[in-house]
Scaffold this motif. Sequence first.
Motif, PDB file in Angstrom:
ATOM      1  N   UNK A   1     -52.272  46.871 -24.745  1.00 41.96           N
ATOM      2  CA  UNK A   1     -53.665  47.011 -25.156  1.00 41.96           C
ATOM      3  C   UNK A   1     -54.483  45.859 -24.573  1.00 41.96           C
ATOM      4  N   UNK A   2     -55.753  46.115 -24.272  1.00 47.72           N
ATOM      5  CA  UNK A   2     -56.590  45.092 -23.641  1.00 47.72           C
ATOM      6  C   UNK A   2     -56.767  43.868 -24.534  1.00 47.72           C
ATOM      7  N   UNK A   3     -56.715  44.037 -25.857  1.00 50.22           N
ATOM      8  CA  UNK A   3     -56.812  42.876 -26.751  1.00 50.22           C
ATOM      9  C   UNK A   3     -55.596  41.972 -26.604  1.00 50.22           C
ATOM     10  N   UNK A   4     -54.423  42.576 -26.428  1.00 55.15           N
ATOM     11  CA  UNK A   4     -53.204  41.799 -26.237  1.00 55.15           C
ATOM     12  C   UNK A   4     -53.249  41.049 -24.908  1.00 55.15           C
ATOM     13  N   UNK A   5     -53.666  41.742 -23.859  1.00 54.04           N
ATOM     14  CA  UNK A   5     -53.742  41.120 -22.541  1.00 54.04           C
ATOM     15  C   UNK A   5     -54.698  39.936 -22.561  1.00 54.04           C
ATOM     16  N   UNK A   6     -55.833  40.089 -23.230  1.00 55.65           N
ATOM     17  CA  UNK A   6     -56.827  39.017 -23.276  1.00 55.65           C
ATOM     18  C   UNK A   6     -56.257  37.758 -23.917  1.00 55.65           C
ATOM     19  N   UNK A   7     -55.485  37.914 -24.990  1.00 51.23           N
ATOM     20  CA  UNK A   7     -54.901  36.753 -25.667  1.00 51.23           C
ATOM     21  C   UNK A   7     -53.746  36.187 -24.857  1.00 51.23           C
ATOM     22  N   UNK A   8     -52.906  37.042 -24.315  1.00 45.21           N
ATOM     23  CA  UNK A   8     -51.754  36.575 -23.533  1.00 45.21           C
ATOM     24  C   UNK A   8     -52.196  35.756 -22.327  1.00 45.21           C
ATOM     25  N   UNK A   9     -53.317  36.095 -21.740  1.00 47.15           N
ATOM     26  CA  UNK A   9     -53.791  35.375 -20.564  1.00 47.15           C
ATOM     27  C   UNK A   9     -54.236  33.948 -20.884  1.00 47.15           C
ATOM     28  N   UNK A  10     -54.458  33.650 -22.160  1.00 45.57           N
ATOM     29  CA  UNK A  10     -54.860  32.295 -22.548  1.00 45.57           C
ATOM     30  C   UNK A  10     -53.662  31.380 -22.775  1.00 45.57           C
ATOM     31  N   UNK A  11     -52.447  31.924 -22.752  1.00 43.32           N
ATOM     32  CA  UNK A  11     -51.244  31.150 -23.037  1.00 43.32           C
ATOM     33  C   UNK A  11     -50.696  30.523 -21.761  1.00 43.32           C
TER      34      UNK A  11
ATOM     35  N   UNK B   1     -50.330  35.189 -32.599  1.00 37.96           N
ATOM     36  CA  UNK B   1     -50.356  33.813 -33.107  1.00 37.96           C
ATOM     37  C   UNK B   1     -49.062  33.464 -33.827  1.00 37.96           C
ATOM     38  N   UNK B   2     -48.577  34.372 -34.665  1.00 40.92           N
ATOM     39  CA  UNK B   2     -47.319  34.143 -35.373  1.00 40.92           C
ATOM     40  C   UNK B   2     -46.144  34.046 -34.430  1.00 40.92           C
ATOM     41  N   UNK B   3     -46.159  34.842 -33.362  1.00 45.67           N
ATOM     42  CA  UNK B   3     -45.074  34.795 -32.389  1.00 45.67           C
ATOM     43  C   UNK B   3     -45.086  33.480 -31.625  1.00 45.67           C
TER      44      UNK B   3
ATOM     45  N   UNK C   1     -35.047  25.916 -32.286  1.00 48.04           N
ATOM     46  CA  UNK C   1     -33.794  25.695 -33.008  1.00 48.04           C
ATOM     47  C   UNK C   1     -33.555  26.749 -34.076  1.00 48.04           C
ATOM     48  N   UNK C   2     -34.574  27.513 -34.406  1.00 53.03           N
ATOM     49  CA  UNK C   2     -34.420  28.500 -35.465  1.00 53.03           C
ATOM     50  C   UNK C   2     -33.444  29.602 -35.045  1.00 53.03           C
ATOM     51  N   UNK C   3     -32.560  29.953 -35.958  1.00 53.13           N
ATOM     52  CA  UNK C   3     -31.652  31.069 -35.711  1.00 53.13           C
ATOM     53  C   UNK C   3     -32.359  32.396 -35.898  1.00 53.13           C
ATOM     54  N   UNK C   4     -33.414  32.412 -36.723  1.00 50.96           N
ATOM     55  CA  UNK C   4     -34.160  33.642 -36.945  1.00 50.96           C
ATOM     56  C   UNK C   4     -35.578  33.297 -37.371  1.00 50.96           C
ATOM     57  N   UNK C   5     -36.463  34.245 -37.173  1.00 53.23           N
ATOM     58  CA  UNK C   5     -37.849  34.114 -37.590  1.00 53.23           C
ATOM     59  C   UNK C   5     -38.234  35.412 -38.272  1.00 53.23           C
ATOM     60  N   UNK C   6     -38.675  35.326 -39.507  1.00 56.31           N
ATOM     61  CA  UNK C   6     -39.045  36.516 -40.270  1.00 56.31           C
ATOM     62  C   UNK C   6     -40.465  36.356 -40.800  1.00 56.31           C
ATOM     63  N   UNK C   7     -41.241  37.431 -40.707  1.00 54.72           N
ATOM     64  CA  UNK C   7     -42.576  37.397 -41.286  1.00 54.72           C
ATOM     65  C   UNK C   7     -43.037  38.823 -41.572  1.00 54.72           C
ATOM     66  N   UNK C   8     -44.020  38.936 -42.436  1.00 58.02           N
ATOM     67  CA  UNK C   8     -44.548  40.233 -42.827  1.00 58.02           C
ATOM     68  C   UNK C   8     -45.635  40.671 -41.853  1.00 58.02           C
ATOM     69  N   UNK C   9     -45.633  41.953 -41.560  1.00 54.44           N
ATOM     70  CA  UNK C   9     -46.728  42.550 -40.800  1.00 54.44           C
ATOM     71  C   UNK C   9     -47.619  43.262 -41.818  1.00 54.44           C
TER      72      UNK C   9
END
Length: 266
Positions: free
Chosen positions: A179-189, A229-231, A239-247
């Motif tokens: 999605x274009x919203x995802x691309x726009x944010x990814x390009x800032x990283x 942002x959460x990702x 070092x984390x073995x896992x990352x869990x969060x709510x969507x």
Amino acid sequence: MIPTLNLHDIQYSQLDSKTWCATAQVTASCPLIFSDLFSNSTLLLNANLSNINTDKFCHITWHYYIPNASLSARKIAYEQRQQQRAGVRLLLQSLLNKLNINDSLDDLSFPYRLVNSQYYVCFSHTGRSSPNTSTQPSGGKPFNGLDNKVAVVISFHRPVGIDIETNNLEWRVAKRFYHMNEIAILQTLTFMQRDTVAKLLWQIKESFIKIHQYKLAQGLGMDYSYLITGLVNGIEEQAQLSLAFNDDKTGYYLVLLPKRQTVIVY
């Protein structure tokens, strides 16, 4: 000859009271039948070599027979799919054994479920190459067997999704489908953040495709930009073995297992 499938490095995880997953490496091998391989050579070794006139060997016209063992790309792909299908089911049985669950898979319709307990089931597997990445394995050697990672998740709550992926995602592929919203944010990283998050987004999308049975282009085009942002924050702690969060938007839970390159949505 039917190959023998073997599971290695099996790892089990409990995600909540009624959701479990497992990952493993699966390999396929065809055992050699040494009795056939050496039957003729045994006779030669037992012969009286002193009676053989070796001078005549120089005047013999030798004909070399090389069996046509090469398979078409379609045949190789078909056999790999069959082995992958068997591999994930072998891992499912290993997980059921671990949990002392005596049940079988009903795979006649989606989502898959266990016949008796009605647990939801989802599979994933990797290959040496992927249509979304470079198709040539490292070192330029062709891949003619099975050497994959497999993953399975079962849950009593609702349909679940899982995706295991070892290959990186090419940025041009992300720009084509995301999605274009995802691309726009990814390009800032940074490039490293962008590539890591783009791959995780692909796995999340794949998981939701399995849950909702979206068409591929439809599922990949969904907007999950609110998760970026959460990702990003999550991958900063390697070092984390896992990352869990709510969507909160979808109402699902997301679990990332970086060491196992696996994403689970349940």
